[in-house]
Design a protein around this motif. Structure first.
Motif, PDB file in Angstrom:
ATOM      1  N   PRO A   1      -5.459   8.145 -13.565  1.00  0.00           N
ATOM      2  CA  PRO A   1      -5.502   6.687 -13.452  1.00  0.00           C
ATOM      3  C   PRO A   1      -5.581   6.202 -12.005  1.00  0.00           C
ATOM      4  O   PRO A   1      -5.014   6.819 -11.107  1.00  0.00           O
ATOM      5  CB  PRO A   1      -4.181   6.231 -14.096  1.00  0.00           C
ATOM      6  CG  PRO A   1      -3.276   7.413 -14.029  1.00  0.00           C
ATOM      7  CD  PRO A   1      -4.142   8.639 -14.052  1.00  0.00           C
ATOM      8  N   ALA A   2      -6.318   5.100 -11.816  1.00  0.00           N
ATOM      9  CA  ALA A   2      -6.300   4.378 -10.530  1.00  0.00           C
ATOM     10  C   ALA A   2      -5.271   3.275 -10.687  1.00  0.00           C
ATOM     11  O   ALA A   2      -5.368   2.446 -11.586  1.00  0.00           O
ATOM     12  CB  ALA A   2      -7.671   3.793 -10.226  1.00  0.00           C
ATOM     13  N   ILE A   3      -4.275   3.295  -9.822  1.00  0.00           N
ATOM     14  CA  ILE A   3      -3.179   2.325  -9.923  1.00  0.00           C
ATOM     15  C   ILE A   3      -3.310   1.329  -8.778  1.00  0.00           C
ATOM     16  O   ILE A   3      -3.184   1.699  -7.613  1.00  0.00           O
ATOM     17  CB  ILE A   3      -1.821   3.059  -9.871  1.00  0.00           C
ATOM     18  CG1 ILE A   3      -1.736   4.033 -11.061  1.00  0.00           C
ATOM     19  CG2 ILE A   3      -0.673   2.052  -9.870  1.00  0.00           C
ATOM     20  CD1 ILE A   3      -0.479   4.887 -11.056  1.00  0.00           C
ATOM     21  N   SER A   4      -3.612   0.087  -9.123  1.00  0.00           N
ATOM     22  CA  SER A   4      -3.816  -0.956  -8.119  1.00  0.00           C
ATOM     23  C   SER A   4      -2.712  -1.992  -8.249  1.00  0.00           C
ATOM     24  O   SER A   4      -2.609  -2.675  -9.275  1.00  0.00           O
ATOM     25  CB  SER A   4      -5.182  -1.614  -8.342  1.00  0.00           C
ATOM     26  OG  SER A   4      -5.202  -2.910  -7.759  1.00  0.00           O
ATOM     27  N   THR A   5      -1.880  -2.112  -7.208  1.00  0.00           N
ATOM     28  CA  THR A   5      -0.816  -3.120  -7.273  1.00  0.00           C
ATOM     29  C   THR A   5      -1.424  -4.526  -7.294  1.00  0.00           C
ATOM     30  O   THR A   5      -0.888  -5.419  -7.943  1.00  0.00           O
ATOM     31  CB  THR A   5       0.163  -2.970  -6.096  1.00  0.00           C
ATOM     32  OG1 THR A   5      -0.565  -2.732  -4.896  1.00  0.00           O
ATOM     33  CG2 THR A   5       1.137  -1.851  -6.336  1.00  0.00           C
ATOM     34  N   GLY A   6      -2.573  -4.721  -6.615  1.00  0.00           N
ATOM     35  CA  GLY A   6      -3.244  -6.025  -6.655  1.00  0.00           C
ATOM     36  C   GLY A   6      -3.639  -6.387  -8.083  1.00  0.00           C
ATOM     37  O   GLY A   6      -3.394  -7.505  -8.553  1.00  0.00           O
ATOM     38  N   ASP A   7      -4.241  -5.417  -8.809  1.00  0.00           N
ATOM     39  CA  ASP A   7      -4.633  -5.670 -10.214  1.00  0.00           C
ATOM     40  C   ASP A   7      -3.396  -5.934 -11.073  1.00  0.00           C
ATOM     41  O   ASP A   7      -3.406  -6.804 -11.944  1.00  0.00           O
ATOM     42  CB  ASP A   7      -5.391  -4.467 -10.798  1.00  0.00           C
ATOM     43  CG  ASP A   7      -6.836  -4.392 -10.313  1.00  0.00           C
ATOM     44  OD1 ASP A   7      -7.302  -5.352  -9.658  1.00  0.00           O
ATOM     45  OD2 ASP A   7      -7.501  -3.358 -10.583  1.00  0.00           O
ATOM     46  N   MET A   8      -2.326  -5.177 -10.849  1.00  0.00           N
ATOM     47  CA  MET A   8      -1.114  -5.366 -11.662  1.00  0.00           C
ATOM     48  C   MET A   8      -0.533  -6.755 -11.432  1.00  0.00           C
ATOM     49  O   MET A   8      -0.100  -7.436 -12.370  1.00  0.00           O
ATOM     50  CB  MET A   8      -0.068  -4.285 -11.324  1.00  0.00           C
ATOM     51  CG  MET A   8      -0.491  -2.890 -11.769  1.00  0.00           C
ATOM     52  SD  MET A   8       0.558  -1.598 -11.038  1.00  0.00           S
ATOM     53  CE  MET A   8       1.876  -1.551 -12.221  1.00  0.00           C
ATOM     54  N   LEU A   9      -0.538  -7.180 -10.155  1.00  0.00           N
ATOM     55  CA  LEU A   9       0.005  -8.504  -9.838  1.00  0.00           C
ATOM     56  C   LEU A   9      -0.890  -9.614 -10.390  1.00  0.00           C
ATOM     57  O   LEU A   9      -0.398 -10.600 -10.947  1.00  0.00           O
ATOM     58  CB  LEU A   9       0.175  -8.656  -8.322  1.00  0.00           C
ATOM     59  CG  LEU A   9       1.273  -7.782  -7.699  1.00  0.00           C
ATOM     60  CD1 LEU A   9       1.143  -7.752  -6.177  1.00  0.00           C
ATOM     61  CD2 LEU A   9       2.661  -8.286  -8.105  1.00  0.00           C
ATOM     62  N   ARG A  10      -2.222  -9.434 -10.254  1.00  0.00           N
ATOM     63  CA  ARG A  10      -3.137 -10.463 -10.803  1.00  0.00           C
ATOM     64  C   ARG A  10      -2.981 -10.559 -12.312  1.00  0.00           C
ATOM     65  O   ARG A  10      -3.060 -11.642 -12.895  1.00  0.00           O
ATOM     66  CB  ARG A  10      -4.599 -10.165 -10.419  1.00  0.00           C
ATOM     67  CG  ARG A  10      -4.979 -10.662  -9.029  1.00  0.00           C
ATOM     68  CD  ARG A  10      -6.463 -10.473  -8.718  1.00  0.00           C
ATOM     69  NE  ARG A  10      -6.806  -9.076  -8.579  1.00  0.00           N
ATOM     70  CZ  ARG A  10      -6.636  -8.369  -7.447  1.00  0.00           C
ATOM     71  NH1 ARG A  10      -6.150  -8.960  -6.367  1.00  0.00           N
ATOM     72  NH2 ARG A  10      -6.960  -7.102  -7.403  1.00  0.00           N
ATOM     73  N   ASP A  11      -2.731  -9.425 -12.964  1.00  0.00           N
ATOM     74  CA  ASP A  11      -2.523  -9.417 -14.410  1.00  0.00           C
ATOM     75  C   ASP A  11      -1.249 -10.201 -14.768  1.00  0.00           C
ATOM     76  O   ASP A  11      -1.227 -10.970 -15.726  1.00  0.00           O
ATOM     77  CB  ASP A  11      -2.445  -7.951 -14.879  1.00  0.00           C
ATOM     78  CG  ASP A  11      -2.393  -7.853 -16.383  1.00  0.00           C
ATOM     79  OD1 ASP A  11      -3.305  -8.410 -17.022  1.00  0.00           O
ATOM     80  OD2 ASP A  11      -1.436  -7.244 -16.911  1.00  0.00           O
ATOM     81  N   ALA A  12      -0.205 -10.004 -13.972  1.00  0.00           N
ATOM     82  CA  ALA A  12       1.055 -10.732 -14.212  1.00  0.00           C
ATOM     83  C   ALA A  12       0.853 -12.234 -14.018  1.00  0.00           C
ATOM     84  O   ALA A  12       1.401 -13.053 -14.756  1.00  0.00           O
ATOM     85  CB  ALA A  12       2.142 -10.202 -13.277  1.00  0.00           C
ATOM     86  N   VAL A  13       0.023 -12.595 -13.020  1.00  0.00           N
ATOM     87  CA  VAL A  13      -0.271 -14.015 -12.782  1.00  0.00           C
ATOM     88  C   VAL A  13      -1.001 -14.593 -13.993  1.00  0.00           C
ATOM     89  O   VAL A  13      -0.649 -15.657 -14.505  1.00  0.00           O
ATOM     90  CB  VAL A  13      -1.122 -14.203 -11.493  1.00  0.00           C
ATOM     91  CG1 VAL A  13      -1.649 -15.633 -11.381  1.00  0.00           C
ATOM     92  CG2 VAL A  13      -0.301 -13.840 -10.252  1.00  0.00           C
ATOM     93  N   ARG A  14      -2.031 -13.866 -14.476  1.00  0.00           N
ATOM     94  CA  ARG A  14      -2.824 -14.323 -15.634  1.00  0.00           C
ATOM     95  C   ARG A  14      -1.945 -14.522 -16.856  1.00  0.00           C
ATOM     96  O   ARG A  14      -2.102 -15.466 -17.612  1.00  0.00           O
ATOM     97  CB  ARG A  14      -3.913 -13.297 -15.967  1.00  0.00           C
ATOM     98  CG  ARG A  14      -5.327 -13.767 -15.665  1.00  0.00           C
ATOM     99  CD  ARG A  14      -6.381 -12.839 -16.253  1.00  0.00           C
ATOM    100  NE  ARG A  14      -6.103 -11.426 -16.076  1.00  0.00           N
ATOM    101  CZ  ARG A  14      -6.450 -10.703 -15.012  1.00  0.00           C
ATOM    102  NH1 ARG A  14      -7.097 -11.260 -14.011  1.00  0.00           N
ATOM    103  NH2 ARG A  14      -6.160  -9.419 -14.937  1.00  0.00           N
TER     104      ARG A  14
END
Ligand code: ADP
Length: 195
Positions: free
Chosen positions: A27-40
């Motif tokens: 897996p590619a783990i992106s904290t930016g993607d995880m945070l944007r997902d939480a925002v969404r």
């Protein structure tokens, strides 16, 4: 294979981490993607992170460290992972080191993507037009680059001192950069084979 992708905003870390993750089957783990997902999703974390991200500032270390600790404990990360956007501060790097030492799962390497500043700005402002990421506006982009230099760039020397860092030229097409990353990854293995 456990790798970190390091590089300023716009260096292509996210793109290259996702492509390499597919090639390696981790897996590619992106904290930016995880945070944007939480925002969404409007979670409490997302509500807290949104203003910080829109300003181009860093989300507090304990928050992202917690996210990464939980994510790399999931079964799909047992055989390896690529980290994109984490660590971003020395404190995050030290926390990662403690987590990995606890798991007896050391880092294999750090890919440092090098891209001239003019190219970074072009790419980020181009992405703003295309994807409408709310932190890709001109003022925010300048702040993210400033924070990168102040907080994240010291990690380059940190990982170089540990003998883990490989510089990769991040200019040119996505395929060209992917090819350079592949070559950078086989080089240490060959050197080890000769020793
Ligand atoms: P980029 O590398 O283009 O800046 P990211 O998607 O990695 O984009 O990050 C977007 C934003 O998310 C950052 O500007 C920051 O606010 C937040 N963020 C992501 N990862 C971290 C991290 N490890 N520590 C603190 N904040 C983070």
């Amino acid at each position: 294979m456990r790798l970190i992708f390091l590089g300023p905003p716009g260096s292509g870390k996210g793109t290259q981490a996702k492509l390499l993750a597919e090639r390696l089957g981790v897996p590619a783990i992106s904290t930016g993607d995880m945070l944007r997902d939480a925002v969404r999703r409007g979670t409490p974390l997302g509500r807290r992170a949104q203003a910080i991200m829109d300003a181009g500032e860093l989300v507090p270390d304990d928050v992202v460290i917690g996210l990464v600790r939980e994510r790399i404990a999931l079964p799909d990360a047992a055989k390896g992972f690529l980290l994109d956007g984490f660590p971003r501060t020395i404190e995050q790097a030290e926390a990662l080191d403690r987590i990995l030492r606890g798991n007896a799962a050391p880092l294999d390497g750090v890919i440092n993507l090098l891209v001239p500043e003019g190219t970074l700005l072009e790419r980020l402002l181009g992405r703003a037009a295309l994807e409408g990421r709310s932190d890709d506006r001109r003022e925010t982009v300048a702040e993210r680059l400033r924070i990168y230099r102040e907080k994240t760039a010291p990690l380059v020397q940190h990982y170089r001192d540990l003998g883990l860092l490989t510089d990769v030229d991040g200019s040119g097409s996505i395929d060209e950069v992917a090819g350079r990353i592949d070559r950078a990854l086989v080089r240490p293995a060959r050197a080890a084979g000769r020793a």
